[in-house]
Design a protein around this motif. Sequence first.
Motif, PDB file in Angstrom:
ATOM      1  N   LEU A 283       0.759  -1.175   0.072  1.00 35.92           N
ATOM      2  CA  LEU A 283      -0.111   0.018   0.087  1.00 35.92           C
ATOM      3  C   LEU A 283       0.782   1.248   0.174  1.00 35.92           C
ATOM      4  O   LEU A 283       0.554   2.184  -0.608  1.00 35.92           O
ATOM      5  N   ILE A 284       1.949   1.221   0.851  1.00 39.12           N
ATOM      6  CA  ILE A 284       2.764   2.490   0.596  1.00 39.12           C
ATOM      7  C   ILE A 284       3.639   2.622  -0.524  1.00 39.12           C
ATOM      8  O   ILE A 284       3.560   3.615  -1.144  1.00 39.12           O
ATOM      9  N   GLY A 285       3.819   1.473  -1.103  1.00 38.16           N
ATOM     10  CA  GLY A 285       4.500   1.597  -2.628  1.00 38.16           C
ATOM     11  C   GLY A 285       3.390   1.930  -3.540  1.00 38.16           C
ATOM     12  O   GLY A 285       3.839   2.750  -4.416  1.00 38.16           O
ATOM     13  N   VAL A 286       2.109   1.755  -3.412  1.00 38.69           N
ATOM     14  CA  VAL A 286       1.032   2.157  -4.542  1.00 38.69           C
ATOM     15  C   VAL A 286       0.983   3.634  -4.232  1.00 38.69           C
ATOM     16  O   VAL A 286       0.888   4.380  -5.204  1.00 38.69           O
ATOM     17  N   ALA A 287       1.129   4.021  -2.967  1.00 41.85           N
ATOM     18  CA  ALA A 287       0.780   5.533  -2.511  1.00 41.85           C
ATOM     19  C   ALA A 287       1.921   6.203  -3.094  1.00 41.85           C
ATOM     20  O   ALA A 287       1.748   7.443  -3.621  1.00 41.85           O
ATOM     21  N   VAL A 288       3.341   5.628  -3.072  1.00 43.33           N
ATOM     22  CA  VAL A 288       4.435   6.481  -3.506  1.00 43.33           C
ATOM     23  C   VAL A 288       4.474   6.800  -5.113  1.00 43.33           C
ATOM     24  O   VAL A 288       4.707   7.900  -5.652  1.00 43.33           O
ATOM     25  N   VAL A 289       3.941   5.651  -5.656  1.00 40.67           N
ATOM     26  CA  VAL A 289       3.777   5.641  -7.258  1.00 40.67           C
ATOM     27  C   VAL A 289       2.614   6.655  -7.688  1.00 40.67           C
ATOM     28  O   VAL A 289       3.029   7.409  -8.635  1.00 40.67           O
ATOM     29  N   SER A 290       1.632   6.641  -7.107  1.00 43.76           N
ATOM     30  CA  SER A 290       0.682   7.656  -7.174  1.00 43.76           C
ATOM     31  C   SER A 290       1.005   9.039  -7.009  1.00 43.76           C
ATOM     32  O   SER A 290       0.988   9.959  -7.718  1.00 43.76           O
ATOM     33  N   TYR A 291       1.863   9.250  -5.890  1.00 48.59           N
ATOM     34  CA  TYR A 291       2.499  10.649  -5.610  1.00 48.59           C
ATOM     35  C   TYR A 291       3.379  10.887  -6.797  1.00 48.59           C
ATOM     36  O   TYR A 291       3.314  12.164  -7.308  1.00 48.59           O
ATOM     37  N   ALA A 292       4.039  10.102  -7.253  1.00 52.25           N
ATOM     38  CA  ALA A 292       5.146  10.262  -8.462  1.00 52.25           C
ATOM     39  C   ALA A 292       4.135  10.656  -9.519  1.00 52.25           C
ATOM     40  O   ALA A 292       4.672  11.855 -10.266  1.00 52.25           O
ATOM     41  N   GLY A 293       3.107  10.022 -10.092  1.00 53.51           N
ATOM     42  CA  GLY A 293       2.151  10.367 -11.123  1.00 53.51           C
ATOM     43  C   GLY A 293       1.793  11.765 -10.899  1.00 53.51           C
ATOM     44  O   GLY A 293       1.462  12.627 -11.751  1.00 53.51           O
ATOM     45  N   LEU A 294       1.409  12.151  -9.632  1.00 52.45           N
ATOM     46  CA  LEU A 294       0.809  13.506  -8.923  1.00 52.45           C
ATOM     47  C   LEU A 294       2.053  14.616  -9.531  1.00 52.45           C
ATOM     48  O   LEU A 294       1.617  15.458 -10.019  1.00 52.45           O
ATOM     49  N   LEU A 295       3.092  14.494  -9.041  1.00 57.42           N
ATOM     50  CA  LEU A 295       4.168  15.296  -9.546  1.00 57.42           C
ATOM     51  C   LEU A 295       4.511  15.355 -11.106  1.00 57.42           C
ATOM     52  O   LEU A 295       4.741  16.337 -11.501  1.00 57.42           O
TER      53      LEU A 295
ATOM     54  N   VAL B 292      10.893   9.375  -7.500  1.00 55.48           N
ATOM     55  CA  VAL B 292       9.790   9.142  -6.574  1.00 55.48           C
ATOM     56  C   VAL B 292       9.367   7.834  -7.343  1.00 55.48           C
ATOM     57  O   VAL B 292       9.052   6.806  -6.465  1.00 55.48           O
ATOM     58  N   LEU B 293       9.009   7.821  -8.587  1.00 56.38           N
ATOM     59  CA  LEU B 293       8.306   6.567  -9.013  1.00 56.38           C
ATOM     60  C   LEU B 293       9.319   5.156  -8.849  1.00 56.38           C
ATOM     61  O   LEU B 293       8.694   4.221  -8.536  1.00 56.38           O
ATOM     62  N   CYS B 294      10.696   5.503  -9.197  1.00 49.18           N
ATOM     63  CA  CYS B 294      11.862   4.335  -8.843  1.00 49.18           C
ATOM     64  C   CYS B 294      11.587   3.999  -7.377  1.00 49.18           C
ATOM     65  O   CYS B 294      11.528   2.779  -7.194  1.00 49.18           O
ATOM     66  N   ILE B 295      11.625   4.717  -6.555  1.00 55.70           N
ATOM     67  CA  ILE B 295      11.435   4.533  -5.104  1.00 55.70           C
ATOM     68  C   ILE B 295      10.219   3.673  -4.724  1.00 55.70           C
ATOM     69  O   ILE B 295      10.022   2.684  -4.192  1.00 55.70           O
ATOM     70  N   GLY B 296       8.952   4.112  -5.255  1.00 57.21           N
ATOM     71  CA  GLY B 296       7.768   3.223  -5.371  1.00 57.21           C
ATOM     72  C   GLY B 296       7.670   2.083  -5.701  1.00 57.21           C
ATOM     73  O   GLY B 296       7.142   1.039  -5.030  1.00 57.21           O
ATOM     74  N   CYS B 297       8.366   1.615  -6.987  1.00 59.07           N
ATOM     75  CA  CYS B 297       8.734   0.480  -7.414  1.00 59.07           C
ATOM     76  C   CYS B 297       9.354  -0.464  -6.498  1.00 59.07           C
ATOM     77  O   CYS B 297       9.125  -1.537  -6.717  1.00 59.07           O
ATOM     78  N   LEU B 298      10.390   0.170  -6.080  1.00 57.00           N
ATOM     79  CA  LEU B 298      11.350  -0.574  -5.298  1.00 57.00           C
ATOM     80  C   LEU B 298      10.653  -1.066  -3.959  1.00 57.00           C
ATOM     81  O   LEU B 298      10.741  -2.171  -3.376  1.00 57.00           O
ATOM     82  N   ILE B 299       9.560  -0.210  -3.760  1.00 62.40           N
ATOM     83  CA  ILE B 299       8.794  -0.684  -2.253  1.00 62.40           C
ATOM     84  C   ILE B 299       7.773  -1.741  -2.486  1.00 62.40           C
ATOM     85  O   ILE B 299       7.632  -2.594  -1.819  1.00 62.40           O
TER      86      ILE B 299
END
Length: 344
Positions: free
Chosen positions: A145-157, A323-330
């Motif tokens: 869930l944290i990973g999904v949230a981080v990837v979504s935040y990257a999309g927002l940026l 941020v996207l890469c961090i979310g993917c790694l999570i």
Amino acid sequence: MGSSILLGIFWHFVGATSAACFYAPLKKVANWSWETMWSVAGIFSWILLPWGISYWLLPDFWAYYGSFGAGILLPVFLFGAMWGVGNIGYGLTMRYLGMSMGIGIAIGITLIVGTLMTPILQGRFGELLASTGGKMTLLGVVVALIGVAVVSYAGLLKERVSGISVEEFNLKKGLALAVMCGIFSAGMSFAMSAAVPMHESAAQLGVDPLYVALPSYVVIMGGGAIINLGYCIIRLIIKPELSFRKDMSVAKGLLVTNIIFAAIGGMMWYFQFFFYAWGHANIPADYGFMSWMLHMSFYVLCGGIVGLILKEWKDTGTKPVRVLCIGCLIIVLAANIVGLGMAN
């Protein structure tokens, strides 16, 4: 981590990759309404492939389905229809919230509901909390869930840098649809659980363990097809600017090309669940509910990877990509935590 679990995780990744890529050929469809395109793709995805593959797998197609009573078929069908409602709600969520916020909320909710409701309804949630493996798998859900949230935040940026705005942005309507979509999309997970007797019957008929879930897709996707095709047909009838006849009257070459691209998109949509069945077959039975978590989190992961490959993140700056890469790694970390939990 056992080789079977690793294989299960791998096949879920393959299925999610197919889901993340399915819309690429649909973008090649020209001069058709979305309703016509979705209907043609859906005929391949929800009807032709499930029926054709099941007919090939089963020794006696009609006898197999005739052996089940309404007590088994009806819940499977209704959960499939529930999933179909979620499909439609997903598109509407994107309309009112935008891709990033819409995906983050909808996928997050469906990941939680589809993963955790099954053990809760089965009365097994306490067992998970009491065991080391269960605690690790639940930790994996939280990390996903944290990973999904981080990837979504990257999309927002990315959207902010690109200057993309949602013309029909409506927070109240969008949030309501996102919650509805998240809950109803989990119908596929519930349908798979309800279809266990169908899987067992297919196994008794000699169907390979990798394929035992596939015959149940005739019923599951039949439910989804009625909802999706019904929605599209109604819109084609009541909306004066839409016309199936007009869509079919385009130049012959374009008509053939559109059908081919729609068919490819529909087949890719189906194959996400084809490989979902392979992944599910390699997951320990006690942790079968984790298949949905793996599928949905990998869907977000693969969507990000595909976007990078297609250069959709070009000229957005380093921060969104980082941020996207961090979310993917999570998300990759979450899959490993779940795998270790299932191995304990």
